[in-house]
Scaffold this motif. Structure first.
Motif, PDB file in Angstrom:
ATOM      1  N   THR A  93      25.415  -3.893  18.498  1.00 12.99           N
ATOM      2  CA  THR A  93      25.330  -4.846  19.593  1.00 12.99           C
ATOM      3  C   THR A  93      26.306  -5.912  19.338  1.00 12.99           C
ATOM      4  O   THR A  93      26.407  -6.348  17.948  1.00 12.99           O
ATOM      5  CB  THR A  93      23.996  -5.604  19.597  1.00 12.99           C
ATOM      6  OG1 THR A  93      23.130  -4.395  19.767  1.00 12.99           O
ATOM      7  CG2 THR A  93      24.070  -6.389  20.871  1.00 12.99           C
ATOM      8  N   GLN A  94      27.179  -6.494  20.178  1.00 10.48           N
ATOM      9  CA  GLN A  94      28.059  -7.277  19.747  1.00 10.48           C
ATOM     10  C   GLN A  94      27.300  -8.778  19.913  1.00 10.48           C
ATOM     11  O   GLN A  94      27.086  -9.272  20.932  1.00 10.48           O
ATOM     12  CB  GLN A  94      29.189  -7.356  20.676  1.00 10.48           C
ATOM     13  CG  GLN A  94      30.370  -8.073  20.215  1.00 10.48           C
ATOM     14  CD  GLN A  94      31.817  -7.611  21.363  1.00 10.48           C
ATOM     15  OE1 GLN A  94      31.562  -7.229  22.025  1.00 10.48           O
ATOM     16  NE2 GLN A  94      33.178  -7.900  20.687  1.00 10.48           N
ATOM     17  N   ALA A  95      27.033  -9.405  18.885  1.00 12.72           N
ATOM     18  CA  ALA A  95      26.196 -10.903  18.723  1.00 12.72           C
ATOM     19  C   ALA A  95      27.184 -11.983  19.680  1.00 12.72           C
ATOM     20  O   ALA A  95      26.506 -12.611  20.286  1.00 12.72           O
ATOM     21  CB  ALA A  95      26.314 -11.223  17.592  1.00 12.72           C
TER      22      ALA A  95
ATOM     23  N   PHE B 259      25.891 -13.073  23.250  1.00 15.57           N
ATOM     24  CA  PHE B 259      24.693 -13.873  23.129  1.00 15.57           C
ATOM     25  C   PHE B 259      25.112 -15.346  22.917  1.00 15.57           C
ATOM     26  O   PHE B 259      23.913 -16.201  22.911  1.00 15.57           O
ATOM     27  CB  PHE B 259      23.727 -13.268  22.320  1.00 15.57           C
ATOM     28  CG  PHE B 259      23.297 -11.666  22.556  1.00 15.57           C
ATOM     29  CD1 PHE B 259      22.153 -11.511  23.505  1.00 15.57           C
ATOM     30  CD2 PHE B 259      23.924 -10.716  22.429  1.00 15.57           C
ATOM     31  CE1 PHE B 259      21.551 -10.536  23.840  1.00 15.57           C
ATOM     32  CE2 PHE B 259      23.535  -9.627  22.598  1.00 15.57           C
ATOM     33  CZ  PHE B 259      22.100  -9.498  23.391  1.00 15.57           C
TER      34      PHE B 259
ATOM     35  N   ALA C 109      20.631 -10.775  19.421  1.00 21.30           N
ATOM     36  CA  ALA C 109      21.094  -9.557  19.738  1.00 21.30           C
ATOM     37  C   ALA C 109      20.443  -8.483  18.957  1.00 21.30           C
ATOM     38  O   ALA C 109      20.544  -7.131  18.936  1.00 21.30           O
ATOM     39  CB  ALA C 109      22.553  -9.219  19.207  1.00 21.30           C
TER      40      ALA C 109
END
Length: 412
Positions: A2-4, A7, A114
């Motif tokens: 997941t690409q933080a 967020f 994330a």
């Protein structure tokens, strides 16, 4: 994974910056939050409350540096550090330094949201006394952390009211007694600092992110000119030992000697104190500061070496004492770290460009102990160290997204 960065919340970032700007707020919209002041402690306490709400662990070290830790899976792995400073100039803006601390906190929260538990811990950091406006020179906390200075070196430095750093550190520690203590220094895997550019380049070109190549050198001095007080109406010109006239002669000589047609030399006398500062008394003492900068180290050293001889040559009947306070040469950040910042911006589709920092930053000292990098965002019209300092919220968010992407890659 997941690409933080997805967020990162622009509104939350802006709200936190606004909340911190209220601590030490000036009537005209700026911030006056001196290092190791009650306001500085209040800002750290607010950061600690935000961190605790995210299950980040707050702490402080003996140099007055403040930390929030996002714990990693491997407690033995050296942490990644990211932040800047919370102290300001007396008429400072809302973004200088504080943006880097809040952006690092936002990166930690984005990782939390994330669902990322990094292998390495991430430490959000606010370095003590970056500005040097209350205690000179600046960047004290980072310098002690990096081993460039000791607590004994900085402890005896006094502010304009005669308060020494050692006492101010103790006072701030008492105000923040609820925060755990952490050992000074320690291994660091990498350091990344987000900051407003404090220059006009990004704003003029409409580019939201700067990949900082390095920091130009800066040498600072304190000059004390001692003359003799005398009656303005009865002392003759030949008898006078006028410290003010001698100091002015020194400044004029330095201005002429340090002039360059390319306008690369940055020579500033930002502090000038006259004693006894009375209308009918010949000045007996003058203290002034010198801030000298140049991107080329050899040139900076050559110009710096000329400061004391020039002052001595123009002292006239007075005595002059020149003290070098700091001598930080120009530096270049590692190619691999710069490439990480550029790659992060490209991955996120955010335009970027390389540029050198003309201002000094805590990253200067971290650079000597760990791979370091900086991420710039625009300053409107290049205005900084000024109450009208401003950066668009969208640019702040883009810089924070790039920072988050870089940090996610470093913590693993």
């Amino acid at each position: 994974m997941t690409q933080a960065a997805l967020f990162v919340d622009e509104r939350r970032l802006s709200e936190r910056l606004a909340a911190l700007a209220r601590i030490g707020a000036t009537p005209t919209g700026g911030v006056n939050r001196p290092a190791l002041s009650a306001e500085d402690a209040e800002a750290q306490a607010l950061m600690a409350s935000w961190g605790r709400a995210l299950d980040l662990t707050p702490s402080r070290d003996d140099a007055g540096n403040f930390f929030l830790r996002l714990n990693g899976q491997d407690p033995d792995a050296a942490p990644v550090l990211s932040g800047s400073h919370l102290d300001s100039q007396p008429t400072g803006g809302r973004y200088d330094g504080v943006f880097g601390v809040v952006a690092a906190l936002e990166a930690a929260q984005a990782m939390r949201e994330a669902g990322i538990t990094p292998r390495r811990s991430l430490d959000v950091v606010a370095w003590m006394n970056e500005e040097g406006s209350r205690f000179a020179p600046g960047m004290m906390g980072a310098a002690v952390f990096a081993g460039d200075r000791t607590l004994a070196d900085i402890g005896s430095v006094r502010d304009a009211d005669g308060i020494c750093v050692a006492d101010a550190l103790q006072d701030t520690a008492m105000r923040l007694a609820q925060l755990p203590h952490r050992p000074l220094a320690g291994a660091v895997h990498a350091y990344v600092e987000a900051h407003i550019e404090q220059g006009p380049v990004l704003d003029r070109l409409g580019i939201p992110v700067g990949v900082v190549t390095g920091i130009q050198g800066k040498h600072t001095f304190r000059v004390v000119v001692d003359g003799e007080a005398a009656h303005a109406g009865t002392s003759s010109r030949t008898e006078r030992r006028d410290a003010l006239l001698a100091a002015l002669a020194m400044v004029q000589a330095l201005t002429a000697e340090l002039h360059d047609a390319e306008d690369q030399v940055k020579f500033t006398v930002g502090r000038f104190e006259v004693t006894p500062n009375a209308p009918s008394v010949v000045p007996s003492r003058v203290l002034f500061s010198i801030d000298l900068r140049h991107p080329d180290t050899d040139t900076l050293r050559r110009l710096s070496a000329a400061v004391e001889p020039l002052c001595q040559a123009h002292a006239g009947p007075c005595k002059v004492t020149v003290t070098r306070l700091s001598a930080a040469d120009s530096l270049v950040f590692p190619d691999a770290m710069r490439a990480r910042v550029k790659s992060a911006a490209d991955t996120l589709g955010i335009a970027s460009m390389e540029l050198r920092s003309a201002a000094g930053h805590d990253a200067r000292y971290l650079h000597s102990v760990t791979p370091s990098a900086m991420v710039f965002v625009p300053s409107r019209d290049g205005i900084t160290h000024n109450e009208t300092e401003f950066t668009e919220p969208a640019d702040l968010a883009d810089g924070t997204r790039v920072l988050t992407e870089v940090l996610q890659g470093l913590v693993g």
